[in-house]
Design a protein around this motif. Sequence first.
Motif, PDB file in Angstrom:
ATOM      1  N   LEU A  13       3.776  19.284   2.756  1.00 20.71           N
ATOM      2  CA  LEU A  13       4.315  20.622   2.972  1.00 20.71           C
ATOM      3  C   LEU A  13       5.702  20.585   3.593  1.00 20.71           C
ATOM      4  N   SER A  23       4.505  29.681   5.551  1.00 27.75           N
ATOM      5  CA  SER A  23       3.160  30.287   5.545  1.00 27.75           C
ATOM      6  C   SER A  23       3.053  31.372   4.481  1.00 27.75           C
ATOM      7  N   LEU A  26       3.115  29.772   0.988  1.00 33.84           N
ATOM      8  CA  LEU A  26       1.814  29.189   0.669  1.00 33.84           C
ATOM      9  C   LEU A  26       0.764  30.258   0.392  1.00 33.84           C
ATOM     10  N   GLU A  27       0.816  31.358   1.130  1.00 36.55           N
ATOM     11  CA  GLU A  27      -0.138  32.448   0.904  1.00 36.55           C
ATOM     12  C   GLU A  27      -0.038  32.952  -0.534  1.00 36.55           C
ATOM     13  N   THR A  30      -1.423  30.067  -2.932  1.00 30.95           N
ATOM     14  CA  THR A  30      -2.758  29.505  -2.762  1.00 30.95           C
ATOM     15  C   THR A  30      -3.855  30.540  -2.528  1.00 30.95           C
ATOM     16  N   LYS A  34      -1.739  33.975   5.161  1.00 28.97           N
ATOM     17  CA  LYS A  34      -0.577  33.507   5.922  1.00 28.97           C
ATOM     18  C   LYS A  34      -1.004  33.099   7.332  1.00 28.97           C
ATOM     19  N   TRP A  37      -2.562  29.632   7.358  1.00 29.39           N
ATOM     20  CA  TRP A  37      -1.527  28.597   7.265  1.00 29.39           C
ATOM     21  C   TRP A  37      -0.764  28.478   8.581  1.00 29.39           C
ATOM     22  N   PRO A  48      -7.102  20.328   7.928  1.00 25.84           N
ATOM     23  CA  PRO A  48      -7.082  21.294   6.831  1.00 25.84           C
ATOM     24  C   PRO A  48      -8.505  21.533   6.313  1.00 25.84           C
ATOM     25  N   MET A  52      -8.015  24.493   1.677  1.00 23.52           N
ATOM     26  CA  MET A  52      -6.585  24.159   1.782  1.00 23.52           C
ATOM     27  C   MET A  52      -6.275  22.885   0.992  1.00 23.52           C
TER      28      MET A  52
END
Length: 164
Positions: A13, A23, A26-27, A30, A34, A37, A48, A52
């Motif tokens: 990351l 965050s 990634l939200e 994935t 947020k 993350w 994780p 994740m």
Amino acid sequence: MISSTSQRMRLILSLEAPIRGASRWLEVRTAISKKTWQSFFTRENAAPSAEMIESISRLFPEYAFWLASGLTDQTYGHTCPRSENTSQCFPEVQLDERKYFADYFVQCMKLQEQTSNVRVHLEGPKSSELQELERLMNLRQKEIAYLNSNSGKITFNSEKLPYP
């Protein structure tokens, strides 16, 4: 060498996600909140979750094997992220290219999603999804044969690879 899944995920990351707004980035990619993350990033010893690990493996399929095991298998496209310290890529050295393998993994995941609800009928006509899966499997077998015929020396030249 990086020894934990948490450290490996943080390395991926730190190199692949944006520095600001990681965050949120990634939200969106994935479907993990947020806040989850942010919690992972702010708690140094946080491990994780399985969700994740799976989502990062799908987002960066070329790192999935390394993320889960700490090992690379570059002959089959399983590598670790590039950084100043390549010692985390045990036991192999970095390849210059990973595009072909990443494309293959992404196509397989798309196909897996498309065919997750398809039932295979042995006597019926093949669906286009199954034909595509067979095409990808044949392509992968040709790629492996090509790599093996190179006596372990992997070269990436689009004219030499057995792509249609």
